[in-house]
Write a protein that holds these residues in place. Structure first.
Motif, PDB file in Angstrom:
ATOM      1  N   GLY A 186       0.808  -1.213   0.000  1.00 21.12           N
ATOM      2  CA  GLY A 186       0.000   0.000   0.000  1.00 21.12           C
ATOM      3  C   GLY A 186       0.839   1.260   0.000  1.00 21.12           C
ATOM      4  O   GLY A 186       2.048   1.250  -0.261  1.00 21.12           O
ATOM      5  N   ALA A 187       0.181   2.356   0.327  1.00 21.46           N
ATOM      6  CA  ALA A 187       0.822   3.670   0.333  1.00 21.46           C
ATOM      7  C   ALA A 187       0.465   4.394   1.624  1.00 21.46           C
ATOM      8  O   ALA A 187      -0.574   4.135   2.227  1.00 21.46           O
ATOM      9  CB  ALA A 187       0.364   4.480  -0.874  1.00 21.46           C
ATOM     10  N   TYR A 188       1.330   5.315   2.016  1.00 23.30           N
ATOM     11  CA  TYR A 188       1.163   5.989   3.307  1.00 23.30           C
ATOM     12  C   TYR A 188       1.375   7.485   3.155  1.00 23.30           C
ATOM     13  O   TYR A 188       2.198   7.949   2.363  1.00 23.30           O
ATOM     14  CB  TYR A 188       2.154   5.416   4.327  1.00 23.30           C
ATOM     15  N   THR A 189       0.638   8.231   3.954  1.00 18.49           N
ATOM     16  CA  THR A 189       0.793   9.673   3.986  1.00 18.49           C
ATOM     17  C   THR A 189       1.367  10.075   5.338  1.00 18.49           C
ATOM     18  O   THR A 189       1.614   9.218   6.188  1.00 18.49           O
ATOM     19  CB  THR A 189      -0.560  10.377   3.751  1.00 18.49           C
ATOM     20  N   TYR A 190       1.591  11.352   5.511  1.00 16.40           N
ATOM     21  CA  TYR A 190       1.999  11.846   6.825  1.00 16.40           C
ATOM     22  C   TYR A 190       0.979  12.876   7.281  1.00 16.40           C
ATOM     23  O   TYR A 190       0.144  13.340   6.501  1.00 16.40           O
ATOM     24  CB  TYR A 190       3.414  12.439   6.798  1.00 16.40           C
ATOM     25  N   LEU A 191       1.062  13.260   8.529  1.00 11.75           N
ATOM     26  CA  LEU A 191       0.054  14.118   9.141  1.00 11.75           C
ATOM     27  C   LEU A 191       0.047  15.535   8.588  1.00 11.75           C
ATOM     28  O   LEU A 191      -0.927  16.258   8.724  1.00 11.75           O
ATOM     29  CB  LEU A 191       0.291  14.156  10.654  1.00 11.75           C
ATOM     30  N   CYS A 192       1.161  15.959   8.006  1.00 12.02           N
ATOM     31  CA  CYS A 192       1.231  17.307   7.434  1.00 12.02           C
ATOM     32  C   CYS A 192       2.298  17.315   6.359  1.00 12.02           C
ATOM     33  O   CYS A 192       3.076  16.366   6.217  1.00 12.02           O
ATOM     34  CB  CYS A 192       1.552  18.344   8.511  1.00 12.02           C
ATOM     35  N   ASP A 193       2.335  18.384   5.584  1.00  6.79           N
ATOM     36  CA  ASP A 193       3.382  18.572   4.590  1.00  6.79           C
ATOM     37  C   ASP A 193       4.594  19.175   5.296  1.00  6.79           C
ATOM     38  O   ASP A 193       4.496  20.237   5.910  1.00  6.79           O
ATOM     39  CB  ASP A 193       2.877  19.515   3.495  1.00  6.79           C
ATOM     40  N   THR A 194       5.739  18.504   5.213  1.00  8.57           N
ATOM     41  CA  THR A 194       6.929  18.977   5.925  1.00  8.57           C
ATOM     42  C   THR A 194       7.827  19.864   5.064  1.00  8.57           C
ATOM     43  O   THR A 194       8.977  20.120   5.435  1.00  8.57           O
ATOM     44  CB  THR A 194       7.749  17.790   6.459  1.00  8.57           C
ATOM     45  N   GLY A 195       7.304  20.332   3.933  1.00  8.80           N
ATOM     46  CA  GLY A 195       8.065  21.260   3.108  1.00  8.80           C
ATOM     47  C   GLY A 195       9.273  20.598   2.470  1.00  8.80           C
ATOM     48  O   GLY A 195       9.175  19.496   1.920  1.00  8.80           O
ATOM     49  N   PRO A 196      10.457  21.240   2.532  1.00  4.04           N
ATOM     50  CA  PRO A 196      11.657  20.693   1.891  1.00  4.04           C
ATOM     51  C   PRO A 196      12.022  19.291   2.395  1.00  4.04           C
ATOM     52  O   PRO A 196      12.700  18.541   1.685  1.00  4.04           O
ATOM     53  CB  PRO A 196      12.746  21.707   2.261  1.00  4.04           C
ATOM     54  N   ASP A 197      11.567  18.938   3.593  1.00  2.00           N
ATOM     55  CA  ASP A 197      11.840  17.614   4.140  1.00  2.00           C
ATOM     56  C   ASP A 197      11.213  16.533   3.269  1.00  2.00           C
ATOM     57  O   ASP A 197      11.705  15.420   3.203  1.00  2.00           O
ATOM     58  CB  ASP A 197      11.314  17.529   5.571  1.00  2.00           C
ATOM     59  N   GLY A 198      10.069  16.853   2.643  1.00  2.00           N
ATOM     60  CA  GLY A 198       9.577  16.015   1.563  1.00  2.00           C
ATOM     61  C   GLY A 198       8.479  15.015   1.823  1.00  2.00           C
ATOM     62  O   GLY A 198       8.117  14.259   0.925  1.00  2.00           O
ATOM     63  N   ILE A 199       7.930  14.947   3.033  1.00  2.00           N
ATOM     64  CA  ILE A 199       6.847  13.985   3.253  1.00  2.00           C
ATOM     65  C   ILE A 199       5.530  14.717   3.501  1.00  2.00           C
ATOM     66  O   ILE A 199       5.500  15.892   3.823  1.00  2.00           O
ATOM     67  CB  ILE A 199       7.164  13.013   4.404  1.00  2.00           C
ATOM     68  N   GLY A 200       4.455  13.988   3.341  1.00  2.00           N
ATOM     69  CA  GLY A 200       3.116  14.558   3.430  1.00  2.00           C
ATOM     70  C   GLY A 200       2.231  13.967   2.355  1.00  2.00           C
ATOM     71  O   GLY A 200       1.089  13.585   2.591  1.00  2.00           O
ATOM     72  N   ALA A 201       2.766  13.867   1.130  1.00  3.32           N
ATOM     73  CA  ALA A 201       2.036  13.227   0.027  1.00  3.32           C
ATOM     74  C   ALA A 201       2.045  11.708   0.219  1.00  3.32           C
ATOM     75  O   ALA A 201       2.843  11.159   0.985  1.00  3.32           O
ATOM     76  CB  ALA A 201       2.691  13.594  -1.304  1.00  3.32           C
ATOM     77  N   VAL A 202       1.149  11.029  -0.482  1.00  3.77           N
ATOM     78  CA  VAL A 202       1.076   9.570  -0.411  1.00  3.77           C
ATOM     79  C   VAL A 202       2.293   8.965  -1.102  1.00  3.77           C
ATOM     80  O   VAL A 202       2.654   9.361  -2.212  1.00  3.77           O
ATOM     81  CB  VAL A 202      -0.227   9.081  -1.084  1.00  3.77           C
ATOM     82  N   MET A 203       2.948   8.003  -0.448  1.00  2.12           N
ATOM     83  CA  MET A 203       4.142   7.375  -1.006  1.00  2.12           C
ATOM     84  C   MET A 203       4.396   6.027  -0.334  1.00  2.12           C
ATOM     85  O   MET A 203       3.819   5.722   0.717  1.00  2.12           O
ATOM     86  CB  MET A 203       5.358   8.291  -0.823  1.00  2.12           C
ATOM     87  N   PRO A 204       5.281   5.209  -0.914  1.00  2.00           N
ATOM     88  CA  PRO A 204       5.637   3.935  -0.277  1.00  2.00           C
ATOM     89  C   PRO A 204       6.447   4.150   0.998  1.00  2.00           C
ATOM     90  O   PRO A 204       7.021   5.221   1.213  1.00  2.00           O
ATOM     91  CB  PRO A 204       6.501   3.233  -1.338  1.00  2.00           C
ATOM     92  N   VAL A 205       6.494   3.109   1.830  1.00  2.00           N
ATOM     93  CA  VAL A 205       7.327   3.109   3.030  1.00  2.00           C
ATOM     94  C   VAL A 205       8.103   1.790   3.053  1.00  2.00           C
ATOM     95  O   VAL A 205       7.556   0.730   2.752  1.00  2.00           O
ATOM     96  CB  VAL A 205       6.478   3.250   4.315  1.00  2.00           C
TER      97      VAL A 205
END
Length: 245
Positions: A186-205
């Motif tokens: 599946g795919a996973y999101t994060y609780l917020c967009d972390t900007g340059p850090d790069g997570i927030g959108a749906v992506m693999p883990v």
């Protein structure tokens, strides 16, 4: 990069607390309850409507950002729930629920009169929403098609992403090489967009295994491994593999 994310393997940091109680002081339970209520009241899940005046979004990420924004010396000086308290207070001030002056005045009132009664609270609809939120939870897993760039057994290198407010990447793993142990379905999101850090959108883990000797050369015990669950944005193919491609 935040100093507190670089602690892995550092020596001479002082005694390690072996406290096993979840709540050491009674007030810590109240802070945990406030945090939980804030998450439940701002959740996008289909939960009961309430008369609460809490109208903004609060997540675990907001709690972590509040703690990580502390001066590093304060971060290590304060206990766990003291950092929670600071983060929650800062959030309420920043979003206009209370002013810093009002909060200071209330604090002085209770310092002067510790036995003073706390404001009464309790709304059946709010309580019901919080209980339902606790029962149902709020999973980061999403039903989405994503490209898994790596397979079990492949070598990866951890990226050195720019971090401003918040990150889920341990500093001591940056630029280190590891092996994919598990590709989570599946795919996973994060609780917020972390900007340059790069997570927030749906992506693999991926679960990645590291040899401690590559993380702490000359200062690692043998016969064990370090495992880390990492968002896809945090990992890349080693330079040699990219050049071969």
């Amino acid at each position: 990069m935040k100093l507190q994310h670089y602690l892995g393997g550092l020596e001479g940091l002082g005694p390690v607390s072996t406290e096993t109680r979840v709540f050491v002081e009674p007030w810590e339970k109240r802070i945990f309850g406030i945090h939980t209520a804030m998450m439940a009241l701002s959740s996008q899940l289909p939960l009961p409507v309430t008369p609460s005046t809490f109208s903004t979004v609060w997540t675990w990420a907001d709690l972590r950002k509040g703690a990580e924004s502390l001066n590093p010396f304060d971060y290590f000086r304060f206990r766990y729930y003291e950092k929670w308290l600071g983060g929650i207070c800062g959030y309420f001030i920043a979003h206009g629920y209370i002013t810093a002056e009002e909060l200071d005045a209330l604090t002085e009132d209770y310092y002067a009169e510790p036995g003073k009664a706390l404001p009464s609270a309790g709304e059946e609809a709010i309580d019901a929403r919080i209980v339902q939120y606790l029962v149902e939870g709020d999973s980061p897993k999403r039903e989405a098609e994503v490209n898994h760039a790596f397979a079990v057994g492949e070598e990866i290198v951890v990226c050195d992403v720019p971090t401003i407010e918040h990150t889920r990447l341990p500093g001591y793993l940056r630029n280190k090489t590891g092996t994919v142990e598990t590709v989570y379905e599946g795919a996973y999101t994060y609780l917020c967009d972390t900007g340059p850090d790069g997570i927030g959108a749906v992506m693999p883990v991926y679960c990645v295994r590291f040899d401690p000797a590559t993380i702490w050369p000359g200062n690692a015990e043998p016969n064990f491994a370090i495992y880390a669950d990492l968002y896809a944005h945090y990992v890349a193919a080693p330079a040699s593999a990219r050049q071969a491609a």
